[in-house]
Design a protein around this motif. Structure first.
Motif, PDB file in Angstrom:
ATOM      1  N   THR A  44       0.845  -1.178   0.000  1.00  0.00           N
ATOM      2  CA  THR A  44       0.000   0.000   0.000  1.00  0.00           C
ATOM      3  C   THR A  44       0.882   1.230   0.000  1.00  0.00           C
ATOM      4  O   THR A  44       2.017   1.191   0.435  1.00  0.00           O
ATOM      5  CB  THR A  44      -0.895   0.025   1.245  1.00  0.00           C
ATOM      6  N   THR A  45       0.376   2.312  -0.517  1.00  0.00           N
ATOM      7  CA  THR A  45       1.138   3.548  -0.530  1.00  0.00           C
ATOM      8  C   THR A  45       1.281   4.062   0.884  1.00  0.00           C
ATOM      9  O   THR A  45       0.291   4.226   1.596  1.00  0.00           O
ATOM     10  CB  THR A  45       0.419   4.613  -1.380  1.00  0.00           C
ATOM     11  N   PRO A  46       2.518   4.283   1.349  1.00  0.00           N
ATOM     12  CA  PRO A  46       2.675   4.707   2.729  1.00  0.00           C
ATOM     13  C   PRO A  46       2.124   6.099   2.956  1.00  0.00           C
ATOM     14  O   PRO A  46       2.169   6.957   2.076  1.00  0.00           O
ATOM     15  CB  PRO A  46       4.197   4.677   2.924  1.00  0.00           C
ATOM     16  N   ALA A  47       1.618   6.304   4.167  1.00  0.00           N
ATOM     17  CA  ALA A  47       1.145   7.623   4.535  1.00  0.00           C
ATOM     18  C   ALA A  47       2.319   8.573   4.653  1.00  0.00           C
ATOM     19  O   ALA A  47       3.411   8.188   5.040  1.00  0.00           O
ATOM     20  CB  ALA A  47       0.402   7.546   5.864  1.00  0.00           C
ATOM     21  N   THR A  48       2.110   9.819   4.302  1.00  0.00           N
ATOM     22  CA  THR A  48       3.160  10.814   4.478  1.00  0.00           C
ATOM     23  C   THR A  48       3.431  10.975   5.960  1.00  0.00           C
ATOM     24  O   THR A  48       2.513  11.229   6.740  1.00  0.00           O
ATOM     25  CB  THR A  48       2.715  12.170   3.895  1.00  0.00           C
ATOM     26  N   PRO A  49       4.692  10.784   6.393  1.00  0.00           N
ATOM     27  CA  PRO A  49       4.954  10.803   7.824  1.00  0.00           C
ATOM     28  C   PRO A  49       4.823  12.200   8.397  1.00  0.00           C
ATOM     29  O   PRO A  49       5.204  13.194   7.773  1.00  0.00           O
ATOM     30  CB  PRO A  49       6.402  10.312   7.920  1.00  0.00           C
ATOM     31  N   ALA A  50       4.282  12.268   9.570  1.00  0.00           N
ATOM     32  CA  ALA A  50       4.278  13.513  10.319  1.00  0.00           C
ATOM     33  C   ALA A  50       5.347  13.397  11.386  1.00  0.00           C
ATOM     34  O   ALA A  50       5.591  12.321  11.908  1.00  0.00           O
ATOM     35  CB  ALA A  50       2.920  13.744  10.970  1.00  0.00           C
ATOM     36  N   SER A  51       6.026  14.488  11.696  1.00  0.00           N
ATOM     37  CA  SER A  51       7.032  14.468  12.744  1.00  0.00           C
ATOM     38  C   SER A  51       6.325  14.390  14.079  1.00  0.00           C
ATOM     39  O   SER A  51       5.709  15.347  14.532  1.00  0.00           O
ATOM     40  CB  SER A  51       7.892  15.732  12.652  1.00  0.00           C
ATOM     41  N   ALA A  52       6.393  13.215  14.696  1.00  0.00           N
ATOM     42  CA  ALA A  52       5.670  12.996  15.951  1.00  0.00           C
ATOM     43  C   ALA A  52       6.258  13.871  17.052  1.00  0.00           C
ATOM     44  O   ALA A  52       7.473  13.989  17.190  1.00  0.00           O
ATOM     45  CB  ALA A  52       5.753  11.526  16.340  1.00  0.00           C
ATOM     46  N   ALA A  53       5.395  14.498  17.818  1.00  0.00           N
ATOM     47  CA  ALA A  53       5.845  15.347  18.918  1.00  0.00           C
ATOM     48  C   ALA A  53       6.421  14.479  20.025  1.00  0.00           C
ATOM     49  O   ALA A  53       5.929  13.386  20.311  1.00  0.00           O
ATOM     50  CB  ALA A  53       4.684  16.182  19.436  1.00  0.00           C
ATOM     51  N   ASP A  54       7.478  14.974  20.659  1.00  0.00           N
ATOM     52  CA  ASP A  54       8.040  14.273  21.808  1.00  0.00           C
ATOM     53  C   ASP A  54       7.081  14.336  22.986  1.00  0.00           C
ATOM     54  O   ASP A  54       6.311  15.304  23.141  1.00  0.00           O
ATOM     55  CB  ASP A  54       9.360  14.930  22.232  1.00  0.00           C
ATOM     56  N   ALA A  55       7.130  13.309  23.825  1.00  0.00           N
ATOM     57  CA  ALA A  55       6.431  13.392  25.104  1.00  0.00           C
ATOM     58  C   ALA A  55       7.025  14.555  25.882  1.00  0.00           C
ATOM     59  O   ALA A  55       8.240  14.762  25.880  1.00  0.00           O
ATOM     60  CB  ALA A  55       6.592  12.092  25.874  1.00  0.00           C
ATOM     61  N   PRO A  56       6.194  15.363  26.536  1.00  0.00           N
ATOM     62  CA  PRO A  56       6.697  16.561  27.225  1.00  0.00           C
ATOM     63  C   PRO A  56       7.786  16.225  28.247  1.00  0.00           C
ATOM     64  O   PRO A  56       7.758  15.174  28.888  1.00  0.00           O
ATOM     65  CB  PRO A  56       5.455  17.126  27.902  1.00  0.00           C
ATOM     66  N   TYR A  57       8.739  17.134  28.372  1.00  0.00           N
ATOM     67  CA  TYR A  57       9.808  16.939  29.352  1.00  0.00           C
ATOM     68  C   TYR A  57      10.307  18.298  29.832  1.00  0.00           C
ATOM     69  O   TYR A  57       9.861  19.354  29.349  1.00  0.00           O
ATOM     70  CB  TYR A  57      10.929  16.085  28.794  1.00  0.00           C
ATOM     71  N   ASP A  58      11.234  18.262  30.770  1.00  0.00           N
ATOM     72  CA  ASP A  58      11.708  19.476  31.427  1.00  0.00           C
ATOM     73  C   ASP A  58      13.226  19.566  31.341  1.00  0.00           C
ATOM     74  O   ASP A  58      13.936  18.566  31.511  1.00  0.00           O
ATOM     75  CB  ASP A  58      11.277  19.489  32.890  1.00  0.00           C
TER      76      ASP A  58
END
Length: 701
Positions: free
Chosen positions: A21-35
């Motif tokens: 199948t044609t792959p979905a265009t990747p989105a840059s996944a947001a990091d889990a919040p950190y400090d």
């Protein structure tokens, strides 16, 4: 690789590619919040860029899922307060900025898995605190005037450098360092001293690096002196990548690395395409197109080696790295004769990223903890020692597989797959380190790789290691192999196959009529596809580099084929240089790569650094970093410290390898021992009464 393996005829395996199948265009996944804590206290020179640097990190945090606390109050360095931060940035700190109690709290923070980012004059900080010096990687020595220079980016997989070109030209203040960080850290970028004035470190001048240390992660960049640096988009991304790595939000292989040879870093010399499709080659990056095909390194086959390469998926894509296959223009030959380490994070367990495709799943939990998502770069190490394959992802071990199929081998060619339209995978920096011999110091030679021969010729054969045998052997034929080290060799083992009358292999040196060191009978093995091993002891073997001859006798013609042969060394044979491996496969290591007399020797995860490169001389010395493995004070008590010391020829520095795998100090009669049978990184080795337990067994180079 998503494939089916239907039978065709009686014995031929073929492939049918499943619909993609044609792959979905990747989105840059947001990091889990950190400090993140930004610390910029100065007790020496104060940079006028601290304020803009602090605001830059605040801006990066607002856009990338982390909050920033900025302080110049060293009282923030308590165990309880530091525990809330995933990373601590030393932003242009100088001088002694923490007291002893605060230093202890920071050491505990790093030991609990915390992250450190050092910017520019973080290397001009805390000269008297050895833990910090080891963490930052190198101390400042001097600098010339601010000027433009070329930064050579040698690691383009780390999140702090993946976005950069191979040559990054910018203006900053360029530090010289007191030591070279390469022995203890993964160097990401170096300075080209020919491009500016005032460099003093020569051809290898590290500028940015990363490392793991004492349970935590560290990233350092020499950039960031000027205010203008912090408005430079490339430098801001460099800093962000370092913070993400230190905080554990992006993974990278930060083990020290040396001794590798580039197979691909922009040039495709030595590579061939098998099958349809191919790879585009731009910006020292190969990107797959079409297929199903294989881009393989046709210039050479490999036997024992560490293969490293960087790869990135665009989305839900599919590819793999093939090893151990014979030369062929048919991409399916690699599937049928070699092994694929898969790249496809969404497939089933035995054919997903890190799996030896259809043969062994990766450790999925370890894989998931080490894997960067589509759109980000990852690094594989495929470590092949004999027929054992270990797979490392971003520096973490995720698979350990041993080939037991005589029709396959881990020895042979290497290649990368272009799986088909819509499977978009990119590769960078494909590099290899040949290990030279099988574990235990034995040397295996592909029989068809002779220097000269009479009557015989290479023969392509399924099931042969490397895809070929030495074939067409008749009585009186011979094969010669130049420049083999025979020091310590005590026996000869050959992998053979015969559907004919069989015969005899004679092992000689000097010439085809030289003294016979040993001979071994070769039987009919039951057919020309049934392999077997034959072994004989050797006597009168000369030391050093020799020309080895195999001569063949028998009756009739078509006696047998020889696939490969191994020169087996007895205990304590010869001189070798490389890792000394012990408990849990870990390496004998000079703590922190230090060279001072008295430095503790320990075990540590093998990383290829100079601190783990030992030169072992039979029944004599064991040396690293120019000094000797030494029993402290020439002692003999259980628990006596084992250390690095200037070589002096005393009995405290004499070691003898035993047939039971131990390494004994004859003066004391006791053995090199891992303290407490503890395989954790950093465990000290000491002297102990010999008992041949696992913590006293060592494999020498």
């Amino acid at each position: 690789m998503r494939i089916l393996r239907p039978a065709l005829g009686v014995a031929t395996a073929v492939l049918a590619v499943l619909a993609c199948t044609t792959p979905a265009t990747p989105a840059s996944a947001a990091d889990a919040p950190y400090d993140v804590l930004v610390f910029s206290k100065t007790a020496g020179f104060r940079h006028d860029s601290i304020a803009v640097g602090t605001q830059t990190i605040r801006d990066l945090g607002a856009a990338n899922s982390f909050t920033v606390t900025a302080t110049e109050d060293a009282a923030a360095f308590t165990t309880a307060n530091l525990a809330q931060y995933e990373a601590v940035v030393f932003l242009n700190t100088t001088g002694d900025v923490l007291n002893a109690t605060q230093q202890t709290a920071f050491e505990s923070y790093i030991g609990s898995g915390g992250g450190f980012v050092g910017v520019h004059s973080a290397a001009d900080t805390e000269y008297g605190w050895s833990f910090y010096g080891n963490l930052v990687g190198a101390y400042f020595a001097s600098h010339p005037a601010i000027q433009q220079a070329n930064v050579k980016v040698e690691n383009r997989a780390h999140p702090g450098t993946a976005h950069l070109p191979q040559t990054w030209t910018r203006t900053d203040e360029w530090y010289n360092y007191q030591t070279n960080a390469r022995s203890t850290a993964r160097v990401l970028a170096t300075l080209d001293e020919s491009s500016y004035s005032g460099g003093s470190m020569g051809a290898d001048h590290p500028h940015a690096w990363c490392k793991t240390y004492s349970g935590g992660r560290a990233f350092y960049t020499g950039g960031g002196h000027t205010q203008a640096s912090y408005s430079d988009a490339a430098f801001r991304a460099h800093l962000l990548g370092g913070i993400r790595y230190a905080a554990g939000r992006a993974k990278a292989d930060c083990r020290p690395e040396s001794g590798y040879t580039a197979l691909y870093n922009g040039a495709t010399t030595g590579w061939s395409q098998a099958g349809p499709g191919g790879f585009t080659n731009s910006d020292a990056t190969l990107t797959s197109s079409g297929g199903l095909g294989l881009f393989w390194y046709s210039a050479k086959q490999f036997t024992n080696y560490s293969l490293k390469l960087d790869w990135k998926l665009a989305g839900d894509d599919n590819s793999g790295v093939f090893i151990g296959f014979p030369p062929s223009s048919d991409p399916y030959s690699a599937v049928n004769n070699g092994y694929e380490v898969q790249i496809d994070a969404t497939d089933t367990a035995d054919r997903t990223t890190g799996a030896v495709y259809t043969f062994k799943s990766a450790d999925i939990a370890a894989r998931d903890a080490a894997l960067n998502p589509p759109g980000q770069w990852n690094t594989y190490e495929l470590l092949v020692e004999g027929e054992r394959l270990q797979v490392f992802l971003n520096g973490s071990k995720i698979n350990d597989f041993t080939n037991t199929d005589p029709a396959r081998s881990l020895a042979g060619h290497v290649g990368i797959q272009n799986h088909g339209a819509g499977d978009d995978v990119s590769f960078r920096n494909i590099r290899i380190k040949e290990l030279g011999s099988t574990p235990g110091g034995n040397t295996t030679v592909q029989a068809e790789s002779f220097s000269s021969a009479g009557g015989v010729t290479p023969f392509s054969k399924a099931g042969a290691n490397g895809g070929q045998t030495l074939g067409y052997i008749d009585p009186g034929d011979w094969a010669a192999y130049q420049g083999l080290d025979l020091t310590g060799v005590t026996s000869f083992k050959a992998r053979i196959v015969s559907g004919g009358p069989g015969g005899t292999i004679q092992v000689r040196t000097g010439s085809t009529t030289g003294t016979v060191l040993g001979s071994v009978a070769v039987p009919n093995t039951g057919g020309w596809t049934t392999f077997a091993d034959v072994t004989t002891n050797l006597s009168g073997v000369p030391s050093g580099t020799q020309n080895l001859y195999l001569t063949f006798t028998g009756s009739g013609s078509g006696l047998f084929d020889v696939d490969d042969f191994t020169l087996v060394r007895g205990a304590g044979g010869g001189t070798g240089t490389g890792p000394v491996k012990g408990l849990a496969g870990k390496c004998l290591d000079v703590r922190n790569g230090a060279t001072a007399d008295g430095t503790q020797i320990q075990i540590y995860t093998c990383n290829g650094s100079a601190a783990q490169a030992w030169t072992v001389t039979a029944n004599s010395t064991v040396k690293a970093l120019g000094k000797c493995l030494d029993v402290s004070g020439g002692g003999s008590a259980d628990g006596t410290k084992i250390q690095l010391w200037t070589c002096n020829g005393t009995g405290a520095q004499n070691w003898s390898a035993q047939a039971d795998g131990t390494l004994r100090n004859p003066q004391s009669g006791k053995c090199l021992d891992v303290s407490g049978n503890n395989s954790a990184d950093g465990t000290a080795v000491h002297l102990w009464t010999c008992h041949t337990g696992a913590n006293q067994k060592w494999t020498l180079p």
